[in-house]
Design a protein around this motif. Structure first.
Motif, PDB file in Angstrom:
ATOM      1  N   PRO A   2     -30.839  37.988  12.102  1.00  0.00           N
ATOM      2  CA  PRO A   2     -31.431  38.263  14.378  1.00  0.00           C
ATOM      3  C   PRO A   2     -32.857  38.102  14.152  1.00  0.00           C
ATOM      4  O   PRO A   2     -33.016  38.497  13.734  1.00  0.00           O
ATOM      5  N   ASP A   3     -33.331  37.477  15.606  1.00  0.00           N
ATOM      6  CA  ASP A   3     -34.046  37.418  16.091  1.00  0.00           C
ATOM      7  C   ASP A   3     -34.961  38.504  17.246  1.00  0.00           C
ATOM      8  O   ASP A   3     -35.844  38.914  17.117  1.00  0.00           O
ATOM      9  N   ASN A   4     -33.199  39.832  17.041  1.00  0.00           N
ATOM     10  CA  ASN A   4     -33.861  41.182  18.222  1.00  0.00           C
ATOM     11  C   ASN A   4     -33.330  42.064  16.983  1.00  0.00           C
ATOM     12  O   ASN A   4     -32.363  41.952  15.894  1.00  0.00           O
ATOM     13  N   VAL A   5     -34.084  43.266  17.650  1.00  0.00           N
ATOM     14  CA  VAL A   5     -34.006  43.964  16.919  1.00  0.00           C
ATOM     15  C   VAL A   5     -33.385  45.341  17.936  1.00  0.00           C
ATOM     16  O   VAL A   5     -34.215  45.127  19.287  1.00  0.00           O
ATOM     17  N   GLU A   6     -33.128  46.420  17.430  1.00  0.00           N
ATOM     18  CA  GLU A   6     -33.349  47.528  18.790  1.00  0.00           C
ATOM     19  C   GLU A   6     -34.219  48.572  18.295  1.00  0.00           C
ATOM     20  O   GLU A   6     -34.128  48.920  17.270  1.00  0.00           O
ATOM     21  N   LEU A   7     -34.791  49.274  19.281  1.00  0.00           N
ATOM     22  CA  LEU A   7     -35.876  50.558  18.583  1.00  0.00           C
ATOM     23  C   LEU A   7     -35.470  50.954  20.423  1.00  0.00           C
ATOM     24  O   LEU A   7     -35.275  51.034  21.327  1.00  0.00           O
ATOM     25  N   GLY A  64     -42.168  41.638  14.980  1.00  0.00           N
ATOM     26  CA  GLY A  64     -40.966  41.731  13.695  1.00  0.00           C
ATOM     27  C   GLY A  64     -42.396  42.166  12.236  1.00  0.00           C
ATOM     28  O   GLY A  64     -42.553  42.149  11.465  1.00  0.00           O
ATOM     29  N   SER A  65     -43.624  42.266  13.207  1.00  0.00           N
ATOM     30  CA  SER A  65     -44.978  41.848  11.954  1.00  0.00           C
ATOM     31  C   SER A  65     -44.722  43.533  11.617  1.00  0.00           C
ATOM     32  O   SER A  65     -45.555  43.878  10.519  1.00  0.00           O
ATOM     33  N   PHE A  66     -44.197  44.213  12.620  1.00  0.00           N
ATOM     34  CA  PHE A  66     -44.600  46.066  11.991  1.00  0.00           C
ATOM     35  C   PHE A  66     -43.250  46.511  10.750  1.00  0.00           C
ATOM     36  O   PHE A  66     -43.560  47.247  10.387  1.00  0.00           O
ATOM     37  N   GLY A  67     -42.075  44.951  10.248  1.00  0.00           N
ATOM     38  CA  GLY A  67     -41.465  45.641  10.203  1.00  0.00           C
ATOM     39  C   GLY A  67     -40.329  46.624  10.446  1.00  0.00           C
ATOM     40  O   GLY A  67     -40.489  47.174   9.124  1.00  0.00           O
TER      41      GLY A  67
END
Length: 84
Positions: A2-7, A64-67
């Motif tokens: 997926p292109d989204n992440v919950e932070l 995304g670069s932070f993983g």
């Protein structure tokens, strides 16, 4: 993938979940986190994001670069010397 992440962003001690696009710069989540926690007294540029270890994160880097993994907590606080 997926292109989204919950932070999970902790704004001055108040946690809030922000949905973020992995291709967007990290700074893109600050405004939403502030709005969701009713922190509107300071402009976005007066805030900084830190990781669990207290390191200041590069707001121009792509999310995304932070993983960031599940359960990642980020801490959004006013920069030193700002506010009052």
């Amino acid at each position: 993938m997926p292109d989204n992440v919950e932070l999970l962003v902790v704004v001055n001690g108040t946690p809030t979940t922000v949905e973020a696009n992995l291709h967007a710069p990290l700074r893109s989540i600050i405004g939403r986190a502030l709005a969701q926690t009713d922190n509107s007294g300071q402009p976005v540029e007066n805030w900084e994001l830190r990781d669990n270890a207290g390191g200041v994160l590069d707001l121009d880097a792509k999310i995304g670069s932070f993983g960031f993994g599940v359960g990642t907590r980020l801490f959004l606080n006013l920069r030193a010397g700002v506010g009052g």
